[in-house]
Design a protein around this motif. Structure first.
Motif, PDB file in Angstrom:
ATOM      1  N   GLY A 102      24.085  34.190  33.270  1.00  0.00           N
ATOM      2  CA  GLY A 102      23.432  35.409  34.249  1.00  0.00           C
ATOM      3  C   GLY A 102      24.166  35.617  35.280  1.00  0.00           C
ATOM      4  O   GLY A 102      24.116  36.940  35.625  1.00  0.00           O
ATOM      5  N   ASN A 103      24.756  34.764  35.811  1.00  0.00           N
ATOM      6  CA  ASN A 103      25.579  35.280  37.129  1.00  0.00           C
ATOM      7  C   ASN A 103      26.695  36.310  36.742  1.00  0.00           C
ATOM      8  O   ASN A 103      26.602  37.274  37.755  1.00  0.00           O
ATOM      9  CB  ASN A 103      26.248  34.208  37.881  1.00  0.00           C
ATOM     10  N   ALA A 104      27.357  36.008  35.778  1.00  0.00           N
ATOM     11  CA  ALA A 104      28.527  37.108  35.291  1.00  0.00           C
ATOM     12  C   ALA A 104      27.974  38.175  34.960  1.00  0.00           C
ATOM     13  O   ALA A 104      28.599  39.518  35.249  1.00  0.00           O
ATOM     14  CB  ALA A 104      29.427  36.252  34.358  1.00  0.00           C
ATOM     15  N   ARG A 105      26.797  38.146  34.189  1.00  0.00           N
ATOM     16  CA  ARG A 105      26.088  39.371  33.634  1.00  0.00           C
ATOM     17  C   ARG A 105      25.706  40.414  34.790  1.00  0.00           C
ATOM     18  O   ARG A 105      26.084  41.730  34.867  1.00  0.00           O
ATOM     19  CB  ARG A 105      24.827  39.414  32.903  1.00  0.00           C
ATOM     20  N   LYS A 106      25.168  39.753  35.940  1.00  0.00           N
ATOM     21  CA  LYS A 106      24.856  40.396  37.019  1.00  0.00           C
ATOM     22  C   LYS A 106      25.864  40.946  37.872  1.00  0.00           C
ATOM     23  O   LYS A 106      25.808  42.124  38.455  1.00  0.00           O
ATOM     24  CB  LYS A 106      23.825  39.393  37.727  1.00  0.00           C
ATOM     25  N   LEU A 107      26.929  40.314  38.193  1.00  0.00           N
ATOM     26  CA  LEU A 107      27.859  40.541  39.102  1.00  0.00           C
ATOM     27  C   LEU A 107      28.735  41.480  38.376  1.00  0.00           C
ATOM     28  O   LEU A 107      29.323  42.586  39.414  1.00  0.00           O
ATOM     29  CB  LEU A 107      28.771  39.157  39.515  1.00  0.00           C
ATOM     30  N   PHE A 108      29.136  41.481  37.191  1.00  0.00           N
ATOM     31  CA  PHE A 108      30.060  42.562  36.667  1.00  0.00           C
ATOM     32  C   PHE A 108      29.384  43.624  35.977  1.00  0.00           C
ATOM     33  O   PHE A 108      29.908  44.334  35.061  1.00  0.00           O
ATOM     34  CB  PHE A 108      30.942  41.726  35.770  1.00  0.00           C
ATOM     35  N   ARG A 109      27.870  43.674  35.994  1.00  0.00           N
ATOM     36  CA  ARG A 109      27.115  44.698  35.176  1.00  0.00           C
ATOM     37  C   ARG A 109      27.182  44.736  33.876  1.00  0.00           C
ATOM     38  O   ARG A 109      27.539  45.812  33.187  1.00  0.00           O
ATOM     39  CB  ARG A 109      27.504  45.754  36.099  1.00  0.00           C
ATOM     40  N   LEU A 110      27.219  43.528  33.203  1.00  0.00           N
ATOM     41  CA  LEU A 110      27.506  43.528  31.826  1.00  0.00           C
ATOM     42  C   LEU A 110      26.250  43.868  31.281  1.00  0.00           C
ATOM     43  O   LEU A 110      25.113  43.333  31.378  1.00  0.00           O
ATOM     44  CB  LEU A 110      28.021  42.206  31.148  1.00  0.00           C
ATOM     45  N   ALA A 116      37.605  54.407  34.835  1.00  0.00           N
ATOM     46  CA  ALA A 116      37.956  54.140  33.482  1.00  0.00           C
ATOM     47  C   ALA A 116      37.242  53.133  32.703  1.00  0.00           C
ATOM     48  O   ALA A 116      37.334  52.971  31.446  1.00  0.00           O
ATOM     49  CB  ALA A 116      39.363  53.997  33.413  1.00  0.00           C
ATOM     50  N   GLY A 117      36.333  52.377  33.484  1.00  0.00           N
ATOM     51  CA  GLY A 117      35.385  51.521  32.729  1.00  0.00           C
ATOM     52  C   GLY A 117      35.939  49.791  33.155  1.00  0.00           C
ATOM     53  O   GLY A 117      35.253  48.981  32.418  1.00  0.00           O
ATOM     54  N   MET A 118      36.864  49.696  33.908  1.00  0.00           N
ATOM     55  CA  MET A 118      36.964  48.317  34.410  1.00  0.00           C
ATOM     56  C   MET A 118      36.050  47.628  35.321  1.00  0.00           C
ATOM     57  O   MET A 118      35.731  48.629  36.515  1.00  0.00           O
ATOM     58  CB  MET A 118      38.576  48.215  35.262  1.00  0.00           C
ATOM     59  N   PRO A 119      35.436  46.516  35.321  1.00  0.00           N
ATOM     60  CA  PRO A 119      34.158  46.382  36.288  1.00  0.00           C
ATOM     61  C   PRO A 119      34.567  45.967  37.453  1.00  0.00           C
ATOM     62  O   PRO A 119      33.859  45.265  38.425  1.00  0.00           O
ATOM     63  CB  PRO A 119      33.600  45.190  35.120  1.00  0.00           C
ATOM     64  N   GLY A 120      35.831  45.586  37.904  1.00  0.00           N
ATOM     65  CA  GLY A 120      36.332  44.867  39.133  1.00  0.00           C
ATOM     66  C   GLY A 120      37.841  44.619  39.011  1.00  0.00           C
ATOM     67  O   GLY A 120      38.267  45.439  38.103  1.00  0.00           O
ATOM     68  N   ALA A 121      38.347  44.075  39.766  1.00  0.00           N
ATOM     69  CA  ALA A 121      39.910  43.941  39.959  1.00  0.00           C
ATOM     70  C   ALA A 121      40.313  42.375  40.257  1.00  0.00           C
ATOM     71  O   ALA A 121      39.298  41.460  40.872  1.00  0.00           O
ATOM     72  CB  ALA A 121      40.599  44.832  41.116  1.00  0.00           C
ATOM     73  N   MET A 122      41.342  41.861  40.021  1.00  0.00           N
ATOM     74  CA  MET A 122      41.908  40.501  40.361  1.00  0.00           C
ATOM     75  C   MET A 122      43.170  40.979  41.252  1.00  0.00           C
ATOM     76  O   MET A 122      43.989  41.800  40.770  1.00  0.00           O
ATOM     77  CB  MET A 122      42.292  39.776  38.913  1.00  0.00           C
ATOM     78  N   ILE A 123      42.955  40.372  42.192  1.00  0.00           N
ATOM     79  CA  ILE A 123      44.235  40.519  43.336  1.00  0.00           C
ATOM     80  C   ILE A 123      44.963  39.091  43.869  1.00  0.00           C
ATOM     81  O   ILE A 123      44.230  38.090  43.601  1.00  0.00           O
ATOM     82  CB  ILE A 123      43.890  41.323  44.444  1.00  0.00           C
ATOM     83  N   GLY A 124      46.146  39.258  44.398  1.00  0.00           N
ATOM     84  CA  GLY A 124      46.940  38.164  44.699  1.00  0.00           C
ATOM     85  C   GLY A 124      46.532  37.838  45.913  1.00  0.00           C
ATOM     86  O   GLY A 124      46.168  38.912  46.907  1.00  0.00           O
TER      87      GLY A 124
END
Length: 325
Positions: free
Chosen positions: A317-325, A135-143
């Protein structure tokens, strides 16, 4: 583009939609009183009130503007994840939260939502993660505690989730939970000041000792709050392995595969973290909108004496690469 990789939201529209869809969630109760909203799961004690800054967007936009942040990657609110409810209902609840975040972030170029997944079931968490990424979410946040108030992320039940996360190669932000049975943390805001750091450190230490980042090739883990205490107790983790090699695996190689946010507040601490893991493993974070978060998140990077190129990596840069922005 300056990117904040650690924030939280629970849109007001999601709460309003819950009113009309409450029959779909028999274990969840929305409590409203004088513009105050809380959630209750399984009839247990209500959550903390849902802060207006979590629900509304105006103050968030002002925060981003005043701090020179162009894009915020935001997970949900940990109190709302509902890991303690029955798995099938929990999966539908995660889908409901994800749909609400996607809807409210549509047309807001400054916001990218992270998925919520039902960690009480590895099979269902894997399925919901696949759906959310599609659906377009680039990852997840979990507890850290997959049953709400207890449980471990290295539980074999979660193997299917980690397999899918590695296959999709999407970042998974591991975030501490709120609450503890340790009475020493129940005053002076010790749960925020100390408890959360302990919580995330314990959860990820277990994964390092179990070898998850080697076992699941391609798995990307972001250790929130600067990795908790992990960078500063790595020597002790290594010593534990050398003392008891029949009980645990070597955590050092695993540790160096982690990513971290910048929420450490003090420039010399950020410098230490960078020397330990490298600037290519650190990304700007704020923990918006919570008081324990960094109200001026760029400051710790600006004041730490990094080169322009190193700052660019941590801010962009790091976030662009990791989250494929």
């Amino acid at each position: 583009m300056i990117i904040d990789t650690h924030a939280h939201m629970l849109p007001q529209s999601t709460l309003e939609a819950l009113r009309s869809e409450s029959n779909n969630f028999p274990s969840i109760n929305l409590i409203e009183s004088e513009e105050k909203y809380q959630l209750s799961f399984n009839g247990e004690k209500p959550t903390r009130p849902i802060m207006p800054k979590l629900r509304m967007f105006l103050e968030r936009a002002q925060f981003l503007l005043s701090n020179g942040i162009d894009l915020q990657i935001s997970g949900g609110w940990l109190d709302s994840f509902g890991y303690e409810i029955e798995p099938e209902e929990g999966a539908d609840w995660s889908r409901f939260l994800n749909e609400g975040m996607l809807t409210d972030c549509k047309g807001r170029d400054e916001l990218v939502p992270l998925a919520t997944v039902p960690m009480q079931s590895g099979k269902l968490a894997a399925k919901v993660l696949q759906e959310a990424v599609k659906a377009g979410m680039p990852g997840a946040m979990i507890g850290t505690q997959p049953h709400g108030g207890y449980g471990n992320l290295d539980d074999p039940d979660l193997d299917e989730f980690w397999e899918i996360a590695a296959e999709l190669q999407v970042p998974i932000v591991i975030h501490p939970m709120f609450g503890s049975d340790d009475a020493r943390l129940h005053d002076m805001q010790m749960m925020n000041a100390v408890g959360r750091v302990c919580d995330v450190s314990v959860a990820i230490s277990r994964m390092l000792f179990k070898g998850h980042l080697t076992r699941y090739d391609g798995l990307t883990i972001i250790a929130s709050t600067g990795g908790g205490a992990l960078p500063y107790m790595l020597g002790r983790l290594e010593r534990n392995f050398k003392a008891f090699p029949d009980l645990v695996g070597d955590p050092v190689q695993e540790f160096h595969k982690l990513y971290f946010d910048s929420i450490v507040f003090q420039p010399d601490i950020l410098q230490f973290l960078s020397k330990k893991v490298g600037v290519e493993k650190i990304m700007l974070g704020s923990d918006y909108p919570f008081p324990i978060g960094d109200q001026e998140p760029r400051s710790v990077i600006d004041k730490a004496g990094f080169s322009e190129s190193d700052q660019e990596l941590m801010l962009t840069g790091n976030a662009r690469k990791l989250f494929r922005l």
